[in-house]
Design a protein around this motif. Structure first.
Motif, PDB file in Angstrom:
ATOM      1  N   LEU A  11      36.769  32.098  17.390  1.00  7.86           N
ATOM      2  CA  LEU A  11      37.299  33.221  16.621  1.00  7.86           C
ATOM      3  C   LEU A  11      38.288  34.019  17.462  1.00  7.86           C
ATOM      4  O   LEU A  11      39.379  34.360  16.987  1.00  7.86           O
ATOM      5  N   SER A  12      37.958  34.276  18.717  1.00  6.31           N
ATOM      6  CA  SER A  12      38.863  35.082  19.553  1.00  6.31           C
ATOM      7  C   SER A  12      40.178  34.350  19.822  1.00  6.31           C
ATOM      8  O   SER A  12      41.246  34.976  19.839  1.00  6.31           O
ATOM      9  N   THR A  16      43.862  35.747  18.538  1.00  4.60           N
ATOM     10  CA  THR A  16      44.970  35.937  19.477  1.00  4.60           C
ATOM     11  C   THR A  16      46.263  35.313  18.947  1.00  4.60           C
ATOM     12  O   THR A  16      47.348  35.815  19.229  1.00  4.60           O
ATOM     13  N   LEU A  17      46.139  34.251  18.188  1.00  3.41           N
ATOM     14  CA  LEU A  17      47.318  33.557  17.660  1.00  3.41           C
ATOM     15  C   LEU A  17      47.931  34.210  16.422  1.00  3.41           C
ATOM     16  O   LEU A  17      49.033  33.841  16.016  1.00  3.41           O
ATOM     17  N   LEU A  98      46.034  30.303   5.806  1.00  2.00           N
ATOM     18  CA  LEU A  98      46.006  29.395   6.937  1.00  2.00           C
ATOM     19  C   LEU A  98      44.570  29.154   7.363  1.00  2.00           C
ATOM     20  O   LEU A  98      43.744  30.077   7.333  1.00  2.00           O
ATOM     21  N   ASP A  99      44.274  27.927   7.774  1.00  4.56           N
ATOM     22  CA  ASP A  99      42.937  27.545   8.218  1.00  4.56           C
ATOM     23  C   ASP A  99      42.964  27.122   9.681  1.00  4.56           C
ATOM     24  O   ASP A  99      43.843  26.371  10.102  1.00  4.56           O
ATOM     25  N   PHE A 100      41.953  27.598  10.422  1.00  7.42           N
ATOM     26  CA  PHE A 100      41.771  27.280  11.828  1.00  7.42           C
ATOM     27  C   PHE A 100      40.459  26.517  11.969  1.00  7.42           C
ATOM     28  O   PHE A 100      39.398  27.083  11.706  1.00  7.42           O
ATOM     29  N   THR A 143      30.281  35.050  22.031  1.00  6.68           N
ATOM     30  CA  THR A 143      31.372  34.895  23.008  1.00  6.68           C
ATOM     31  C   THR A 143      31.560  33.434  23.333  1.00  6.68           C
ATOM     32  O   THR A 143      30.683  32.597  23.130  1.00  6.68           O
ATOM     33  N   ASP A 144      32.710  33.115  23.897  1.00  2.80           N
ATOM     34  CA  ASP A 144      33.018  31.731  24.256  1.00  2.80           C
ATOM     35  C   ASP A 144      31.984  31.153  25.215  1.00  2.80           C
ATOM     36  O   ASP A 144      31.664  29.984  25.166  1.00  2.80           O
TER      37      ASP A 144
END
Length: 149
Positions: A11-12, A16-17, A98-100, A143-144
């Motif tokens: 998600l982070s 950022t993008l 848009l899909d991530f 978190t990552d």
């Protein structure tokens, strides 16, 4: 429908993008609109020529407009390819969706963002469309470091 994904985003990372993707998407949309406007102008000219039974046309100006249309259409296509190369899919060009791809609990799901939204707040499975998108839950906010590899 199954998603074949080489790149996934946390998600982070996706958040950022957003500024870059918003800029790219707006460039693609603006270019597509310019191409559409040039095409409409050319069709109008063709219609007027037909209705008049012929007329004097500035061939150089018409060729220039056609080249501008082609250039705008190509810029839109190239920009959409650039978005795709980042690993993001334009799900709906008209709606700006848009899909991530994102890995959650061992499955690939899609973070879903609409151009103009401040942040990514929704997701859906690969088998669902954006109309079935739902709010992010706690799983997406880990978190990552907490994510399994």
């Amino acid at each position: 429908m199954s998603v074949s994904v080489n790149k996934t985003f946390t998600l982070s990372e996706a958040q950022t993008l957003l500024p870059v993707l918003e800029s790219l998407f707006r460039r693609a949309r603006d270019s597509a609109q310019r191409a559409h406007n040039f095409e409409a102008e050319m069709q109008d000219l063709s219609q007027r020529i037909y209705l008049a039974g012929g007329m004097h046309v500035d061939v150089v100006a018409a060729a220039r407009r056609r080249a501008e249309r082609d250039k705008a259409a190509q810029l839109a296509k190239d920009t959409l390819v650039e978005i795709d190369e980042i690993g993001v899919t334009v799900q709906d060009f008209e709606e700006g969706l848009l899909d991530f791809p994102c890995q959650i609990d061992g499955s690939t799901v899609l973070l879903c963002w609409r151009v103009g939204e401040v942040a990514i707040t929704h997701w859906h499975t690969a088998d669902e469309g954006s109309e079935e998108r739902r709010p992010l839950d706690a799983r997406f906010h880990r978190t990552d470091r907490e994510r399994p590899n």
